[in-house]
Enzyme design. Structure first.
Site, PDB file in Angstrom:
ATOM      1  N   HIS A  46      -8.753  -3.119  -2.234  1.00 42.22           N
ATOM      2  CA  HIS A  46      -9.553  -4.345  -2.179  1.00 42.22           C
ATOM      3  C   HIS A  46     -11.039  -4.081  -2.418  1.00 42.22           C
ATOM      4  O   HIS A  46     -11.766  -5.002  -2.796  1.00 42.22           O
ATOM      5  CB  HIS A  46      -9.330  -5.051  -0.840  1.00 42.22           C
ATOM      6  CG  HIS A  46      -8.036  -5.791  -0.774  1.00 42.22           C
ATOM      7  ND1 HIS A  46      -7.949  -7.155  -0.583  1.00 42.22           N
ATOM      8  CD2 HIS A  46      -6.757  -5.353  -0.918  1.00 42.22           C
ATOM      9  CE1 HIS A  46      -6.678  -7.524  -0.589  1.00 42.22           C
ATOM     10  NE2 HIS A  46      -5.932  -6.438  -0.785  1.00 42.22           N
ATOM     11  N   HIS A  83       2.882   0.133  -1.838  1.00 42.08           N
ATOM     12  CA  HIS A  83       3.531  -0.804  -0.925  1.00 42.08           C
ATOM     13  C   HIS A  83       4.724  -0.186  -0.213  1.00 42.08           C
ATOM     14  O   HIS A  83       5.366  -0.834   0.610  1.00 42.08           O
ATOM     15  CB  HIS A  83       3.979  -2.061  -1.687  1.00 42.08           C
ATOM     16  CG  HIS A  83       2.845  -2.929  -2.102  1.00 42.08           C
ATOM     17  ND1 HIS A  83       2.978  -4.017  -2.951  1.00 42.08           N
ATOM     18  CD2 HIS A  83       1.513  -2.870  -1.799  1.00 42.08           C
ATOM     19  CE1 HIS A  83       1.800  -4.586  -3.152  1.00 42.08           C
ATOM     20  NE2 HIS A  83       0.892  -3.907  -2.454  1.00 42.08           N
TER      21      HIS A  83
END
Length: 334
Positions: free
Chosen positions: A127, A248
């Site tokens: 991010h 993930h």
């Protein structure tokens, strides 16, 4: 002996531990009532070498001088004290203070990082760096994430920032570390802690003093074509996008163990069962963007490769992570 001149042996700006190749020294000594003057202007001999030679000759003279020996001994001590600074290597203190030891940063991160916290720290990396745009070179790995935690896409990131803030306080007492460097190293440590590849991280990133432009991260509702377009604006290929998505595999998204970094992410995607989690609960495994990858032939090809070859996934993830944390970074200059 009368020492008439001692030149400063300056070091070259490009080679801190080498002396200049030209030196000049003039010494006078008196032997047997005669004045002796010696000049050296050769690159191979420095002034200090010649001075030591003259001092050695003076010792012989003093031995024969009788009552004058104590007087000349004091003069030799004085001359040696003057010469000492020129015999020591030159150290550039200013450049030494700009040396960064990554082991200090890693040690500080390991004190606060656990496997349960690894997924949040790794998400922090994506991010922060994921705002990079190749078209105008804006965004990227610059620590601006600390100003962006209130954005909807960054919900929950205040916790890993707080964790790394504790590490930063301790590291800064030893050597200053930017948020950009800290986050980049912490993400690599999170991967390694969970059994993933060791990732080398270059240091020297500067922090931004403002937030990056909003709306730069890919939305969770994008299909495969839109995802490929989004990642291409950040300089990443389809293969690199699929490799990064393998992160993930850790966390609470349902791809294997939440604290083990492996290739389970790709194996679960090939099962094509997004409706329920591995525990049988009615919940979506992963994000919609994870499953969107299986609907694109190019993405699916890399999913199959990584599902069959974990070593290949580790290698490609390591290389792509390095590219990610270098994206848009502004580096310290020497």
């Amino acid at each position: 002996m009368e020492l008439t001149s001692i030149p400063y042996l300056a070091s070259s700006s490009s080679s801190s531990f080498f002396y200049s190749s030209y030196s000049y020294c003039t010494c006078r000594g008196r032997r047997a009532g005669k004045l002796v003057k010696t000049v050296s202007a050769a690159g191979g001999r420095c002034a200090a070498d010649l001075a030591r030679s003259q001092l050695f000759e003076q010792v012989n003279e003093d031995t024969l001088s009788g009552p004058r020996s104590s007087y000349h001994y004091r003069r030799r001590e004085f001359a040696s004290a003057i010469l000492l600074p020129f015999l020591l290597p030159h150290v550039d203190i200013s450049s030494a203070t700009e040396t960064y030891d990554i082991s200090i940063i890693r040690s500080g991160v390991r004190k606060v990082l656990t496997k349960a916290k690894a997924a949040g720290v790794l998400r922090l990396v994506f991010h922060d760096a994921g705002t990079f745009d190749v078209s105008d070179k804006s965004g990227g790995m610059n620590g601006s994430i600390i100003y962006e935690v209130d954005r909807p896409e960054n919900t929950g990131l205040n916790r890993p920032i707080k964790i790394l803030g504790k590490a930063k306080a301790g590291i800064d007492e030893i050597q200053k570390v930017s948020w950009a460097d800290l986050v980049a190293v912490a993400g690599a440590e999170a991967v390694a802690l969970c059994g993933g590849p060791e990732i080398p991280v270059r240091l020297g990133r500067l922090d931004s003093s403002t937030a990056d432009p909003a709306g730069k991260l890919p939305e969770e509702t994008l299909d495969a074509a839109a995802l490929k377009t989004s990642f291409s604006t950040k300089g990443f290929s389809t293969q690199e996008m699929v490799a990064l998505s393998g992160a993930h595999t850790i966390g609470g998204k349902g791809f294997g163990s939440p604290v083990v970094f492996d290739n389970s992410y790709y194996k679960v995607l090939l099962e094509k069962k997004p409706q329920t989690s591995s525990s049988g609960m009615e919940a979506m495994v992963g994000l919609r963007t994870d499953w969107a990858l299986t609907e694109d032939e190019e993405c699916l090809r890399w999913i199959r490769i990584y599902a069959e070859d974990q070593a290949r996934f580790f290698d490609d993830f390591r290389d792509t992570y390095i590219k990610l944390v270098d994206s848009g970074a502004t580096w310290r200059t020497a």
